[in-house]
Design a protein around this motif. Structure first.
Motif, PDB file in Angstrom:
ATOM      1  N   LYS A  58       0.839  -1.213   0.000  1.00  0.00           N
ATOM      2  CA  LYS A  58       0.000   0.000   0.000  1.00  0.00           C
ATOM      3  C   LYS A  58       0.867   1.254   0.000  1.00  0.00           C
ATOM      4  CE  LYS A  58      -3.916  -1.686   2.535  1.00  0.00           C
ATOM      5  NZ  LYS A  58      -4.555  -1.668   3.820  1.00  0.00           N
ATOM      6  N   LEU A 118       2.401   1.731  -3.316  1.00  0.00           N
ATOM      7  CA  LEU A 118       1.411   2.221  -4.296  1.00  0.00           C
ATOM      8  C   LEU A 118       1.174   3.720  -4.127  1.00  0.00           C
ATOM      9  CD1 LEU A 118      -1.232  -0.642  -4.228  1.00  0.00           C
ATOM     10  CD2 LEU A 118      -0.036   0.159  -6.272  1.00  0.00           C
ATOM     11  N   ASP A 119       1.105   4.151  -2.852  1.00  0.00           N
ATOM     12  CA  ASP A 119       0.880   5.571  -2.592  1.00  0.00           C
ATOM     13  C   ASP A 119       2.021   6.431  -3.117  1.00  0.00           C
ATOM     14  OD1 ASP A 119      -1.511   5.173  -1.405  1.00  0.00           O
ATOM     15  OD2 ASP A 119      -0.747   5.147   0.659  1.00  0.00           O
ATOM     16  N   GLU A 141       4.277   6.651  -9.216  1.00  0.00           N
ATOM     17  CA  GLU A 141       3.639   7.389 -10.320  1.00  0.00           C
ATOM     18  C   GLU A 141       3.913   6.648 -11.615  1.00  0.00           C
ATOM     19  OE1 GLU A 141       4.600  11.489 -10.960  1.00  0.00           O
ATOM     20  OE2 GLU A 141       4.270  11.879  -8.816  1.00  0.00           O
ATOM     21  N   GLU A 154      -5.338  -4.169  -3.837  1.00  0.00           N
ATOM     22  CA  GLU A 154      -4.906  -2.768  -3.762  1.00  0.00           C
ATOM     23  C   GLU A 154      -4.214  -2.325  -5.051  1.00  0.00           C
ATOM     24  OE1 GLU A 154      -4.465  -5.032  -1.405  1.00  0.00           O
ATOM     25  OE2 GLU A 154      -5.502  -4.201   0.349  1.00  0.00           O
ATOM     26  N   GLU A 175      -6.968  -1.864  -7.680  1.00  0.00           N
ATOM     27  CA  GLU A 175      -7.779  -0.665  -7.431  1.00  0.00           C
ATOM     28  C   GLU A 175      -7.061   0.589  -7.914  1.00  0.00           C
ATOM     29  OE1 GLU A 175     -10.433  -2.156  -3.632  1.00  0.00           O
ATOM     30  OE2 GLU A 175      -8.726  -0.837  -3.286  1.00  0.00           O
ATOM     31  N   LYS A 176      -5.794   0.700  -7.541  1.00  0.00           N
ATOM     32  CA  LYS A 176      -5.054   1.914  -7.920  1.00  0.00           C
ATOM     33  C   LYS A 176      -4.886   1.994  -9.437  1.00  0.00           C
ATOM     34  CE  LYS A 176      -1.051   4.679  -7.749  1.00  0.00           C
ATOM     35  NZ  LYS A 176      -0.338   5.620  -6.949  1.00  0.00           N
ATOM     36  N   LEU A 217      -8.185   2.809 -11.380  1.00  0.00           N
ATOM     37  CA  LEU A 217      -8.521   4.245 -11.243  1.00  0.00           C
ATOM     38  C   LEU A 217      -7.677   5.081 -12.195  1.00  0.00           C
ATOM     39  CD1 LEU A 217      -8.925   5.138  -7.454  1.00  0.00           C
ATOM     40  CD2 LEU A 217     -10.646   5.159  -9.255  1.00  0.00           C
ATOM     41  N   LEU A 218      -6.388   4.748 -12.208  1.00  0.00           N
ATOM     42  CA  LEU A 218      -5.455   5.480 -13.062  1.00  0.00           C
ATOM     43  C   LEU A 218      -5.808   5.293 -14.547  1.00  0.00           C
ATOM     44  CD1 LEU A 218      -2.922   7.182 -12.780  1.00  0.00           C
ATOM     45  CD2 LEU A 218      -1.555   5.107 -12.761  1.00  0.00           C
TER      46      LEU A 218
END
Ligand code: DC
Length: 218
Positions: free
Chosen positions: A59, A62-63, A66, A102, A105-106, A109-110
């Motif tokens: 997580k 991922l945060d 980029e 996770e 999901e990321k 969205l991207l």
């Protein structure tokens, strides 16, 4: 003109990205390779030596990651990683990383964000089923595992890498299995997708099939 989304799904090595790239060029719209996004994150993950069980570390990573596309290159944290993400080590591990909730999901969205307000051709495993279930056109590109393995073998041979054909076919089958049996957004052909089996087709023949379908439906 209205923005359109063309979803191209299918198993590893079926020719999706070759087809999607040419299609995007001919239609003068953007091409987004979602497999490259999963590969980029996998590359970073492997470089950082984290355990796949360590959800907190994933997580956090991922945060702080980029991923974007510019001028036909994929950028990971500001650096071009076109070649790194095609390495065998990444190919071998990417399906297991792409299973993680996770991560999906990321990246989903991207993917939606990158395609926002644009016409795009997007290829992957779950584009028509999950990322853009309302895509204007959906194609499922397939080919036998033998043919997909042979294509990959020839590509690697050209680059001077020698891996046994049998091993390549086995790795492809292994990835198919993980991608199509995972819990989240598995590889699947939706009912409204047009299936094209490219085993006995040239690239140009496949493109023609896709384009004539698009023209027919307007
Ligand atoms: O298309 P590719 O072989 O570069 O994709 C690499 C991996 O990424 C693939 O084995 C499964 C995963 N993937 C995914 O789960 N969903 C997508 N939309 C695209 C790829």
């Amino acid at each position: 003109m209205k923005n359109i989304v063309i979803a191209i799904d299918g198993p590893a090595g079926a020719g999706k990205s070759t087809i999607a790239k040419i299609l995007a060029k001919r239609l003068n719209i953007i091409y987004i390779d979602t497999g490259a996004m999963y590969r980029a994150f996998t590359y970073k993950f492997l470089k950082n030596n984290k355990s796949i069980e360590d959800k907190e570390a994933i997580k956090e990573m991922l945060d702080n990651t980029e991923i974007d596309f510019r001028n036909n290159h994929i950028f990971l944290d500001g650096k071009i990683v076109d070649n790194e993400i095609r390495k065998n080590k990444v190919s071998k591990n990417v399906s297991n990383i792409a299973k993680i909730k996770e991560v999906r999901e990321k990246l989903v969205l991207l993917q939606r964000k990158i395609a926002n307000n644009k016409s795009v051709v997007m290829d992957g495993r779950d584009i028509g089923s999950n990322v853009f279930p309302d895509a204007d056109y959906k194609f499922f590109i397939n080919a036998s595992a033998q043919e997909r393995g042979t294509r990959r073998y020839k590509e690697l041979e050209k680059k001077g890498t020698s891996i046994k054909l049998e091993n390549i076919i086995n790795e492809i089958k292994q990835r198919d299995k993980i991608d199509s049996t995972r819990k989240l957004a598995p590889l699947t052909k939706t009912e409204d997708a047009i299936e094209i089996n490219t085993t006995d087709l040239t690239i140009e023949e496949t493109i023609e099939k896709v384009l004539s379908n698009i023209r027919e439906r307007g």
